[in-house]
Design a protein around this motif. Structure first.
Motif, PDB file in Angstrom:
ATOM      1  N   ILE B  49       0.849  -1.197   0.000  1.00 46.34           N
ATOM      2  CA  ILE B  49       0.000   0.000   0.000  1.00 46.34           C
ATOM      3  C   ILE B  49       0.882   1.244   0.000  1.00 46.34           C
ATOM      4  O   ILE B  49       1.840   1.336   0.772  1.00 46.34           O
ATOM      5  CB  ILE B  49      -0.929   0.009   1.239  1.00 46.34           C
ATOM      6  N   ASN B  51       0.872   5.253   0.601  1.00 45.76           N
ATOM      7  CA  ASN B  51       0.145   6.408   1.137  1.00 45.76           C
ATOM      8  C   ASN B  51       0.676   7.671   0.473  1.00 45.76           C
ATOM      9  O   ASN B  51       1.816   8.059   0.710  1.00 45.76           O
ATOM     10  CB  ASN B  51       0.359   6.508   2.653  1.00 45.76           C
ATOM     11  N   PHE B  64      -4.169   5.602   8.896  1.00 43.37           N
ATOM     12  CA  PHE B  64      -4.057   4.685   7.757  1.00 43.37           C
ATOM     13  C   PHE B  64      -2.806   3.815   7.893  1.00 43.37           C
ATOM     14  O   PHE B  64      -2.859   2.602   7.675  1.00 43.37           O
ATOM     15  CB  PHE B  64      -3.997   5.469   6.437  1.00 43.37           C
ATOM     16  N   GLU B  65      -1.706   4.438   8.269  1.00 47.96           N
ATOM     17  CA  GLU B  65      -0.452   3.691   8.347  1.00 47.96           C
ATOM     18  C   GLU B  65      -0.542   2.597   9.416  1.00 47.96           C
ATOM     19  O   GLU B  65      -0.111   1.462   9.210  1.00 47.96           O
ATOM     20  CB  GLU B  65       0.707   4.656   8.643  1.00 47.96           C
ATOM     21  N   GLU B  68      -2.780  -0.188   8.169  1.00 49.58           N
ATOM     22  CA  GLU B  68      -2.074  -1.014   7.183  1.00 49.58           C
ATOM     23  C   GLU B  68      -1.085  -1.946   7.882  1.00 49.58           C
ATOM     24  O   GLU B  68      -0.973  -3.125   7.545  1.00 49.58           O
ATOM     25  CB  GLU B  68      -1.331  -0.096   6.198  1.00 49.58           C
ATOM     26  N   LYS B  69      -0.394  -1.415   8.871  1.00 52.71           N
ATOM     27  CA  LYS B  69       0.608  -2.233   9.565  1.00 52.71           C
ATOM     28  C   LYS B  69      -0.056  -3.298  10.433  1.00 52.71           C
ATOM     29  O   LYS B  69       0.459  -4.406  10.555  1.00 52.71           O
ATOM     30  CB  LYS B  69       1.529  -1.337  10.386  1.00 52.71           C
ATOM     31  N   ALA B  73       0.317  -5.360   5.938  1.00 46.47           N
ATOM     32  CA  ALA B  73       0.636  -4.936   4.567  1.00 46.47           C
ATOM     33  C   ALA B  73       2.023  -4.280   4.551  1.00 46.47           C
ATOM     34  O   ALA B  73       2.505  -3.806   5.578  1.00 46.47           O
ATOM     35  CB  ALA B  73      -0.413  -3.946   4.078  1.00 46.47           C
ATOM     36  N   VAL B  75       4.107  -1.114   3.533  1.00 49.76           N
ATOM     37  CA  VAL B  75       3.656   0.271   3.428  1.00 49.76           C
ATOM     38  C   VAL B  75       4.775   1.161   2.920  1.00 49.76           C
ATOM     39  O   VAL B  75       5.908   1.076   3.400  1.00 49.76           O
ATOM     40  CB  VAL B  75       3.200   0.784   4.822  1.00 49.76           C
ATOM     41  N   ARG B 296     -10.580   1.916   9.022  1.00 48.06           N
ATOM     42  CA  ARG B 296      -9.626   1.902   7.887  1.00 48.06           C
ATOM     43  C   ARG B 296      -9.107   0.488   7.646  1.00 48.06           C
ATOM     44  O   ARG B 296      -8.877   0.092   6.498  1.00 48.06           O
ATOM     45  CB  ARG B 296      -8.505   2.907   8.145  1.00 48.06           C
ATOM     46  N   LEU B 300      -9.648  -1.298   3.973  1.00 47.37           N
ATOM     47  CA  LEU B 300      -8.507  -1.855   3.236  1.00 47.37           C
ATOM     48  C   LEU B 300      -8.667  -3.363   3.064  1.00 47.37           C
ATOM     49  O   LEU B 300      -8.382  -3.920   2.000  1.00 47.37           O
ATOM     50  CB  LEU B 300      -7.196  -1.538   3.971  1.00 47.37           C
ATOM     51  N   TYR B 301      -9.133  -4.012   4.120  1.00 54.11           N
ATOM     52  CA  TYR B 301      -9.346  -5.465   4.076  1.00 54.11           C
ATOM     53  C   TYR B 301     -10.400  -5.828   3.032  1.00 54.11           C
ATOM     54  O   TYR B 301     -10.173  -6.690   2.180  1.00 54.11           O
ATOM     55  CB  TYR B 301      -9.776  -5.938   5.475  1.00 54.11           C
ATOM     56  N   SER B 304      -9.273  -5.312  -0.491  1.00 58.05           N
ATOM     57  CA  SER B 304      -8.259  -6.305  -0.890  1.00 58.05           C
ATOM     58  C   SER B 304      -8.882  -7.640  -1.239  1.00 58.05           C
ATOM     59  O   SER B 304      -8.421  -8.332  -2.142  1.00 58.05           O
ATOM     60  CB  SER B 304      -7.247  -6.523   0.237  1.00 58.05           C
TER      61      SER B 304
END
Lengths: 179, 308
Positions: B49, B51, B64-65, B68-69, B73, B75, B296, B300-301, B304
């Motif tokens: 991903i 950003n 978001f970060e 994602e972590k 994912a 990043v 978020r 994202l999940y 995906s």
């Protein structure tokens, strides 16, 4: 068009659930340091039946239990063709230093059990993890995971599906005629 | 309803109620996960991903970060302040260069309305709009409605007033879409210079009096005055705005009921909210921040695992 045959009827299912409950008592006695964790969606029904069997027939009540959702830990999340349905996580328990009994209805490739072992770890460091399944499809394993408690061993080929119908209390093998 | 109807998260406008319900149900599980001792799941370990933040952001970018972590994912972060955008590179070129590095999802904040829609039409990666100018900020609206649902059990039938700079607020527009889709009644309140002309078409109540708005609502979502987006003088001064539209304890005490206070941040303490209101037991501002990570993660999940 599906062809189907019944491999367990409701009487046989009842006997097996009682036997599995007794095997659990042999190993876990009063369950004071044990927790029952089901793999959703279908393991939940078997876990419920075992918990109520332990209560009704053996007077073992208030066993700690929870229902896992393993979706986020699956290894085929991004590659599976059909969408994965997430279930509500019901894990208001700790597994720290407890003997965990994972319960699922059918053991096939064992990938779900692998995911379940990952999913249970965030709830603490279990003393041990055991696996109880109603049906063990022993010829279909992708991962070297074996159950500790088995209801019935079934030799079915990959194109066949083993389905536990908890409403009719029976276990069926479905075969697609096209296969 | 196990699949989103959209391939990108460009705005609430493009979602249907089933999508929002699915995001909320998934976020319920992620909220449980981020409150476990081990907060990370391996779900997106094969996903990269990027950003891309072409505009300043603190909490959205961090949120978001972190999301994602938590999903495992990979990043990469990009901020326009230290990039070749300053050297005259176009948005499409910048993004295509990043995509050449095999990126699956792009989370983008951009000052131009419609930038994420433009991108979604021109590139193959999945796009998540993290705010595009004065247009939409879908994940903020989702986390706001999720927080209301968490507080009241459901959003339908609740009265929510959005107070402040509606004209320049992407949070306001996304919130109006989201709340209306979930069956809430929505009102807006603020100076008429900060109200958009299209307000009537959105089907919201308009209050010019703060007191009337607060008496009407169950929840007040208070926005910041976005001075950075105002190229002409739309307010006499922040002090005057605060006197007329600022919420303080005295205003809340004068109501015959208790209302919930929300704010998307950053708060200008003493302007739209006083500290005693922002930090009061009726404020769910920090719950919003916590829910932001879960929402978020869910977005994202679901993008995906979306099957076409």
């Amino acid at each position: 068009m599906n062809e189907q045959r019944e491999i367990l009827n409701s009487t046989q299912l009842e006997i097996i659930i009682k036997r599995l409950s007794q095997e659990l008592i042999e190993s876990h006695q009063d369950f004071s340091n044990s927790v029952i964790v089901s793999l959703q969606p279908r393991g939940k029904y078997l876990a419920k039946r075992i918990i109520s069997c332990l209560s009704e027939n053996f007077n073992i009540n208030s066993i700690d239990s929870g229902d896992l959702d393993i979706s986020f830990y699956r290894d085929d999340l991004l590659t599976k063709k059909s969408p994965i349905i997430t279930e509500k996580i019901n894990m208001d328990i700790t597994v720290d230093n407890k003997r965990v009994i994972l319960i699922d209805d059918v053991l096939f490739t064992a990938r779900s059990v692998r995911a379940a072992m990952d999913a249970v770890m965030p709830f603490g460091r279990p003393k041990s993890i055991e696996l109880l399944v109603l049906i063990d499809r022993r010829l279909s394993r992708h991962i070297p995971i074996q159950p500790n408690y088995v209801g019935k061993i079934v030799d079915a080929i990959d194109s066949e599906r083993v389905v536990v119908d908890w409403l009719k209390n029976s276990v069926l093998i479905l075969k697609d005629k096209n296969e | 309803m196990n699949n989103l109807s959209v391939d990108h998260m460009l705005g609430i406008k493009y979602l249907n109620k089933n999508d929002i319900d699915l995001i909320f149900q998934t976020a319920d599980n992620f909220k449980k996960i981020i409150n476990q001792p081990i907060k990370k799941v391996p779900s997106l370990r094969d996903v990269t991903i990027a950003n891309l933040f072409f505009e300043n952001s603190t909490r959205t970018k961090l949120s978001f970060e972190l999301a994602e972590k938590r999903l495992s994912a990979d990043v990469i972060n990009f901020s326009s302040a230290s990039s070749s955008v300053k050297k005259g590179e176009t948005l499409l070129d910048t993004v295509n260069n990043i995509l050449a590095m095999k990126v699956d999802i792009i989370v983008m904040r951009h000052p131009n309305p419609g930038a994420s829609v433009f991108l979604s039409r021109n590139i193959s990666a999945k796009i998540v709009n993290a705010g595009d100018g004065t247009h939409e900020h879908p994940t903020q609206a989702l986390l706001d409605s999720f927080s209301i649902r968490e507080k009241y059990g459901e959003v339908a039938g609740k009265k929510i007033v959005i107070i402040g700079d509606i004209l320049h607020s992407r949070v306001a527009l996304s919130n109006i879409y989201c709340l209306k889709k979930l069956g809430a009644e929505v009102g807006v309140c603020g100076p008429s210079t900060l109200m958009p002309k299209y307000l009537d078409s959105l089907g919201v109540n308009h209050f010019s009096s703060l007191n009337a708005a607060l008496k009407w609502c169950d929840v007040a979502n208070v926005l910041r005055i976005q001075l950075e987006r105002q190229d002409v003088q739309l307010l006499p001064s922040l002090r005057e705005y605060s006197n007329v539209y600022g919420i303080n304890k005295k205003v809340l005490d004068s109501l015959d009921k208790q209302i919930t206070i929300m704010h998307p941040g950053p708060i200008n303490r003493g302007v739209e909210l006083t500290s005693d209101v922002a930090d009061s037991e009726h404020s769910i501002i920090l719950n919003q921040v916590e829910n932001g990570v879960a929402i978020r993660m869910a977005v994202l999940y679901l993008l995906s695992i979306k099957k076409n």
